[in-house]
Design a protein around this motif. Structure first.
Motif, PDB file in Angstrom:
ATOM      1  N   GLY A   1       0.768   3.244  -3.392  1.00  0.00           N
ATOM      2  CA  GLY A   1      -0.218   4.306  -3.216  1.00  0.00           C
ATOM      3  C   GLY A   1      -1.646   3.810  -3.365  1.00  0.00           C
ATOM      4  N   LEU A   2      -1.818   2.506  -3.535  1.00  0.00           N
ATOM      5  CA  LEU A   2      -3.153   1.925  -3.645  1.00  0.00           C
ATOM      6  C   LEU A   2      -3.687   1.618  -2.248  1.00  0.00           C
ATOM      7  CD1 LEU A   2      -2.352  -0.535  -6.554  1.00  0.00           C
ATOM      8  CD2 LEU A   2      -3.631   1.603  -6.722  1.00  0.00           C
ATOM      9  N   SER A   3      -5.002   1.590  -2.117  1.00  0.00           N
ATOM     10  CA  SER A   3      -5.593   1.352  -0.803  1.00  0.00           C
ATOM     11  C   SER A   3      -5.490  -0.118  -0.404  1.00  0.00           C
ATOM     12  CB  SER A   3      -7.067   1.768  -0.802  1.00  0.00           C
ATOM     13  OG  SER A   3      -7.833   0.860  -1.571  1.00  0.00           O
ATOM     14  N   GLN A   4      -5.513  -0.351   0.897  1.00  0.00           N
ATOM     15  CA  GLN A   4      -5.503  -1.724   1.392  1.00  0.00           C
ATOM     16  C   GLN A   4      -6.748  -2.461   0.920  1.00  0.00           C
ATOM     17  OE1 GLN A   4      -4.594  -2.384   5.512  1.00  0.00           O
ATOM     18  NE2 GLN A   4      -2.899  -0.919   5.511  1.00  0.00           N
ATOM     19  N   TYR A   5      -7.880  -1.762   0.885  1.00  0.00           N
ATOM     20  CA  TYR A   5      -9.123  -2.382   0.425  1.00  0.00           C
ATOM     21  C   TYR A   5      -8.966  -2.881  -1.010  1.00  0.00           C
ATOM     22  CZ  TYR A   5     -13.952  -3.032  -0.978  1.00  0.00           C
ATOM     23  OH  TYR A   5     -15.118  -3.571  -1.460  1.00  0.00           O
ATOM     24  N   PHE A   6      -8.426  -2.048  -1.906  1.00  0.00           N
ATOM     25  CA  PHE A   6      -8.234  -2.416  -3.302  1.00  0.00           C
ATOM     26  C   PHE A   6      -7.333  -3.645  -3.417  1.00  0.00           C
ATOM     27  CE2 PHE A   6      -5.760  -2.286  -7.221  1.00  0.00           C
ATOM     28  CZ  PHE A   6      -6.765  -2.202  -8.177  1.00  0.00           C
TER      29      PHE A   6
ATOM     30  N   CYS B   1       0.842  -1.198   0.000  1.00  0.00           N
ATOM     31  CA  CYS B   1       0.000   0.000   0.000  1.00  0.00           C
ATOM     32  C   CYS B   1       0.879   1.250   0.000  1.00  0.00           C
ATOM     33  CB  CYS B   1      -0.915  -0.036   1.214  1.00  0.00           C
ATOM     34  SG  CYS B   1      -2.045   1.341   1.338  1.00  0.00           S
ATOM     35  N   LYS B   2       1.894   1.276   0.832  1.00  0.00           N
ATOM     36  CA  LYS B   2       2.808   2.421   0.902  1.00  0.00           C
ATOM     37  C   LYS B   2       3.632   2.548  -0.369  1.00  0.00           C
ATOM     38  CE  LYS B   2       3.186   2.151   5.909  1.00  0.00           C
ATOM     39  NZ  LYS B   2       4.062   1.795   7.032  1.00  0.00           N
TER      40      LYS B   2
ATOM     41  N   ARG C   1      -6.626  -5.959  -1.075  1.00  0.00           N
ATOM     42  CA  ARG C   1      -7.263  -7.154  -0.511  1.00  0.00           C
ATOM     43  C   ARG C   1      -8.309  -7.732  -1.469  1.00  0.00           C
ATOM     44  NH1 ARG C   1      -5.583  -7.703   4.612  1.00  0.00           N
ATOM     45  NH2 ARG C   1      -5.086  -5.807   5.754  1.00  0.00           N
TER      46      ARG C   1
END
Length: 63
Positions: free
Chosen positions: A18-23, A14-15, A25
């Motif tokens: 830059g993508l979200s953790q939700y995306f 994620c870091k 997962r």
């Protein structure tokens, strides 16, 4: 910038991306994000993910 470790846990990926953790997962669960699973932990193949995203963007733009 490519990460030094190609497989990263979701929080690290994620870091890096830059993508979200939700995306990430959801992508692991539905198979759209390249990963391996060890026990209950997903390890994202970050270089492969970035290549996949770049290819999809180029297709969308018509390159």
């Amino acid at each position: 910038m490519m990460p030094t470790v190609p497989f990263q846990k979701i929080a690290e990926a994620c870091k890096t991306t830059g993508l979200s953790q939700y995306f990430l997962r959801q992508g692991c669960k539905n198979g759209t994000v390249p990963h391996i699973k060890s026990g209950g932990v997903y390890y994202i193949n970050v270089p492969a993910l970035m290549e996949t995203l770049g290819t999809k963007q180029n297709e969308r733009l018509g390159y």
